[in-house]
Design a protein around this motif. Structure first.
Motif, mmCIF file in Angstrom:
data_model
loop_
_atom_site.group_PDB
_atom_site.id
_atom_site.type_symbol
_atom_site.label_atom_id
_atom_site.label_comp_id
_atom_site.label_asym_id
_atom_site.label_seq_id
_atom_site.Cartn_x
_atom_site.Cartn_y
_atom_site.Cartn_z
ATOM 1 N N UNK A 349 0.823 -1.207 0.000
ATOM 2 C CA UNK A 349 0.000 0.000 0.000
ATOM 3 C C UNK A 349 0.864 1.267 0.000
ATOM 4 N N UNK A 350 1.973 1.227 0.726
ATOM 5 C CA UNK A 350 2.849 2.391 0.748
ATOM 6 C C UNK A 350 3.370 2.689 -0.654
ATOM 7 N N UNK A 351 3.760 1.647 -1.359
ATOM 8 C CA UNK A 351 4.268 1.819 -2.721
ATOM 9 C C UNK A 351 3.191 2.395 -3.638
ATOM 10 N N UNK A 363 -12.965 -6.726 -0.167
ATOM 11 C CA UNK A 363 -13.410 -6.970 1.201
ATOM 12 C C UNK A 363 -12.403 -7.843 1.946
ATOM 13 N N UNK A 364 -11.876 -7.312 3.032
ATOM 14 C CA UNK A 364 -10.919 -8.049 3.853
ATOM 15 C C UNK A 364 -10.247 -7.085 4.798
ATOM 16 N N UNK A 365 -9.314 -7.582 5.628
ATOM 17 C CA UNK A 365 -8.637 -6.676 6.548
ATOM 18 C C UNK A 365 -7.808 -5.655 5.785
ATOM 19 N N UNK A 366 -7.467 -5.972 4.550
ATOM 20 C CA UNK A 366 -6.701 -5.026 3.731
ATOM 21 C C UNK A 366 -7.530 -3.813 3.314
ATOM 22 N N UNK A 367 -8.825 -3.828 3.557
ATOM 23 C CA UNK A 367 -9.646 -2.639 3.324
ATOM 24 C C UNK A 367 -9.179 -1.491 4.220
ATOM 25 N N UNK A 368 -8.495 -1.821 5.318
ATOM 26 C CA UNK A 368 -7.984 -0.799 6.229
ATOM 27 C C UNK A 368 -6.920 0.072 5.572
ATOM 28 N N UNK A 369 -6.446 -0.318 4.412
ATOM 29 C CA UNK A 369 -5.521 0.531 3.663
ATOM 30 C C UNK A 369 -6.148 1.826 3.205
ATOM 31 N N UNK A 370 -7.470 1.927 3.339
ATOM 32 C CA UNK A 370 -8.167 3.160 2.981
ATOM 33 C C UNK A 370 -7.972 4.240 4.037
ATOM 34 N N UNK A 372 -6.167 6.794 6.917
ATOM 35 C CA UNK A 372 -4.941 7.581 6.998
ATOM 36 C C UNK A 372 -3.890 6.816 7.797
ATOM 37 N N UNK A 373 -2.610 7.017 7.576
ATOM 38 C CA UNK A 373 -2.067 7.995 6.630
ATOM 39 C C UNK A 373 -1.886 7.469 5.210
ATOM 40 N N UNK A 374 -2.160 6.190 4.971
ATOM 41 C CA UNK A 374 -1.928 5.639 3.634
ATOM 42 C C UNK A 374 -2.957 6.151 2.623
ATOM 43 N N UNK A 375 -4.240 6.150 3.019
ATOM 44 C CA UNK A 375 -5.307 6.611 2.108
ATOM 45 C C UNK A 375 -5.162 5.977 0.730
ATOM 46 N N UNK A 376 -4.917 4.661 0.706
ATOM 47 C CA UNK A 376 -4.490 4.018 -0.533
ATOM 48 C C UNK A 376 -5.630 3.580 -1.444
ATOM 49 N N UNK A 377 -6.859 3.447 -0.922
ATOM 50 C CA UNK A 377 -7.938 2.870 -1.725
ATOM 51 C C UNK A 377 -8.867 3.932 -2.301
ATOM 52 N N UNK A 378 -9.407 3.639 -3.458
ATOM 53 C CA UNK A 378 -10.383 4.517 -4.111
ATOM 54 C C UNK A 378 -11.791 3.944 -4.077
ATOM 55 N N UNK A 379 -11.930 2.625 -3.898
ATOM 56 C CA UNK A 379 -13.251 1.994 -3.964
ATOM 57 C C UNK A 379 -13.230 0.664 -3.232
ATOM 58 N N UNK A 380 -14.304 0.367 -2.509
ATOM 59 C CA UNK A 380 -14.561 -0.981 -2.009
ATOM 60 C C UNK A 380 -16.060 -1.211 -2.095
ATOM 61 N N UNK A 484 6.131 -8.220 0.054
ATOM 62 C CA UNK A 484 5.727 -6.850 0.394
ATOM 63 C C UNK A 484 6.611 -6.185 1.439
ATOM 64 N N UNK A 485 7.475 -6.935 2.095
ATOM 65 C CA UNK A 485 8.448 -6.328 2.998
ATOM 66 C C UNK A 485 9.595 -5.680 2.224
#
Length: 582
Positions: A349-351, A363-370, A372-380, A484-485
């Protein structure tokens, strides 16, 4: 024997005691523990299916063969299983079949708070709705009797509060039930010619079920010992709130069978009291029914159509005096949900955020990428929608979007409903990049196995899907695997795949840090003499890192030593050896 059980475990016990032999489910909060609890019994078969549609069809197959069966899902999962649901109403069952669905008023872990009672009405299938753990057990057993008596699947509706609250239950012994299978094409082969003959059966069954609802112990009147100025019709967890607020001072019609609803019983109850209030969470299902049969009631004009109720909200609706409560004088800081320290999704997500890439999420725990501070997602939207969505997004956007957009989807969600979207990408050749976030487990609902892990619900070895081979087999030529590391590797591969003029898949693979076999490394620490306070590490959103006294600080009780923060720091302030006096 008496036991203290959460509602979901009580459902599982009821299914077991009733002789259920097969359960197939897909995990989804707040329904997950029904299947997990049932899997603890060694003399039954239990599985995680790839999705709810498959689970329901598998349960139907077991019923057809003569074994009592069940499938379990959350409310949005019932959307996925709606196709077999409506036709199973026509076919009926052989052995009993129970469909457990758990609603989530308040959306504690869901993308909407739809009311599953609509499905019972639309599919013309009976629905039971317990209000505590003992009823959950008893109703589950009764559901099989209703299923076989009326030749129908039975919907069994839970909600978050009943599913996860605990109360005392009286358990019993298991009863083994097996039905003979007899070939019956007219009943089970739903071609138009057969189906049209089954529809009258469904309508006649509904009439019989309505008669059953009039005298069933599932629906009961509690006379109360107070004034008859008003009475309350209620069900599920709302019944508990009513009893907490009023005790036995008001007459209550408690509904345990929510579809079909009785007519005479409601009219008789209304005739005994003055005003009639209907207290039900979410949509005005009972209220509408009452008004349709000519009973004047007060419902959503006074009680919210949104979210959960509570004892306090009921008391406020009736202008009851506030009761004494105890609370803290100080405000407790809000702690929003976030990805864990060392979460493998954070690096990817940082990348993506750094390169200002449009990201369609799933849908998943990765939805938390939406967040701050990453604000990585545009839609779920819903399970699998990221993969289908990016295809449409890029077909509409063309060269404007193709090299600047990706979608992300977890390994379990990909198996649930992402595969078909990827087939669509390969077949219709959209220039889209799909990132599968493979953390080797179904993370959000509590670490359930899935078809990519190689283990069954009981932890036994099982068939394992090879994601790379699967993607290749459906026509994706470019399939890359990254750690991803490793931020440099992730950024390089993402840029390379976006630059290609063809469909591609990136598998971001590293196990969830909370898995038992994943051993954390030594925590890092920040050398205050080296740190320049640039706060670049704070943009990563790791809960282990905070900022105090002008420099970053690592909470060594949280840090798992993933080392991603060290890759971000331009001053090499993150070090692996913690000083003894630190």
């Amino acid at each position: 024997m008496k036991e203290l059980l959460i509602g979901n475990a009580a459902v599982a016990r009821g299914l077991y005691e009733a002789g259920c032999a097969v359960i197939s489910s897909y995990p989804g909060t707040p329904s997950t523990e029904i299947t997990e609890s049932f899997a603890k019994y060694d003399d039954v078969y239990c599985e995680w299916a790839p999705n709810e549609k498959v689970a329901m069809e598998s349960a139907f197959g077991a019923s057809l063969r003569g074994k009592r069966s069940a499938c379990c899902m959350k409310h949005v999962g019932l959307n996925v299983a709606a196709d077999p649901l409506f036709t199973m109403s026509y076919t009926g069952v052989n052995a009993g079949l129970v469909i457990c669905v758990a609603d989530d008023p308040g959306m504690h872990s869901s993308q909407n708070e739809q009311d599953s009672r609509h499905y019972a009405i639309a599919s013309k299938i009976p629905m039971l709705e317990p209000s505590d753990s003992q009823e959950a057990l008893d109703y589950a057993k009764l559901a099989y009797e209703i299923s076989e008596q009326f030749d129908t699947p039975v919907l069994f509706k839970m909600c978050t509060r009943v599913a996860h609250s605990q109360s005392i239950v009286e358990t019993g012994e298991r009863t083994e039930i097996t039905k003979e299978y007899t070939k019956n094409p007219q009943k089970y082969i739903m071609t138009p010619g057969n189906a049209i003959r089954r529809h009258p059966f469904v309508e006649e069954r509904t009439k019989k079920l309505t008669e059953y609802a009039e005298s069933s112990p599932l629906n009961r009147i509690e006379e109360g010992d107070g004034s008859r100025d008003f009475g309350i019709i209620t069900s599920s967890t709302s019944y508990q709130y009513v009893k907490e607020a009023f005790g036995d001072t008001v007459a209550v019609l408690k509904l345990g069978m929510i579809n079909p609803l009785p007519v005479k019983l409601i009219k008789d109850f209304a005739a005994k009291v003055g005003k009639v209030y209907v207290i039900e969470e979410l949509d005005p299902i009972v209220e509408t029914h009452c008004k349709n049969i000519g009973v004047d009631v007060i419902g959503k004009d006074q009680f919210s159509i949104l979210g959960e109720f509570s004892q306090k909200s009921i008391e406020q609706a009736f202008d009851m005096p506030d009761k004494a409560v105890f609370g803290l004088d100080t405000d407790i800081p809000v702690r929003p949900p976030m990805m864990c320290s060392g979460c493998p999704h954070r690096g990817m997500y940082y990348v993506l955020a750094k390169n200002k890439i449009t990201v369609l999420g799933d849908i998943g725990c990765y939805t938390l990428g939406a967040a701050p501070p990453l604000n990585a997602l545009d839609m779920t939207l819903c399970m699998g929608a990221s993969v289908s969505g990016i295809h449409g997004y890029n077909k509409a956007g063309g060269e404007e979007t193709e090299g600047k957009t990706v979608c992300v989807i977890g390994d379990s969600t990909f198996m649930h409903s992402g595969v078909t979207g990827l087939i669509n990408i390969a077949y219709n050749q959209s220039n889209s990049t799909v990132i599968i976030l493979d953390n080797s487990i179904t993370g959000m609902t509590g670490h359930q196995q899935n078809p990519t892990t190689g283990y069954s619900i009981k932890g036994d070895p099982a068939g394992k899907v090879d994601l790379e081979a699967l993607c290749h087999s459906i026509g994706i030529n470019s399939v890359r695997v990254v750690d991803p590391y490793n931020l440099e590797e992730c950024e390089k591969v993402v840029k390379e795949e976006l630059a290609k003029n063809e469909p591609s898949v990136i598998i971001s693979r590293r196990p969830c840090v909370l898995l038992k076999y994943v051993k954390p490394k030594k925590p890092l620490w920040v050398n205050p003499d080296t740190c320049r306070g640039c706060k670049k590490c704070m943009k990563f959103g790791c809960p282990s890192i905070s900022f105090r006294d002008g420099h970053a600080v690592v909470d060594t009780t949280l840090c798992v030593g993933c080392g991603v923060c060290a890759q971000l720091c331009p001053f090499d302030a993150f070090e692996s050896e913690v000083p003894e006096n630190d």
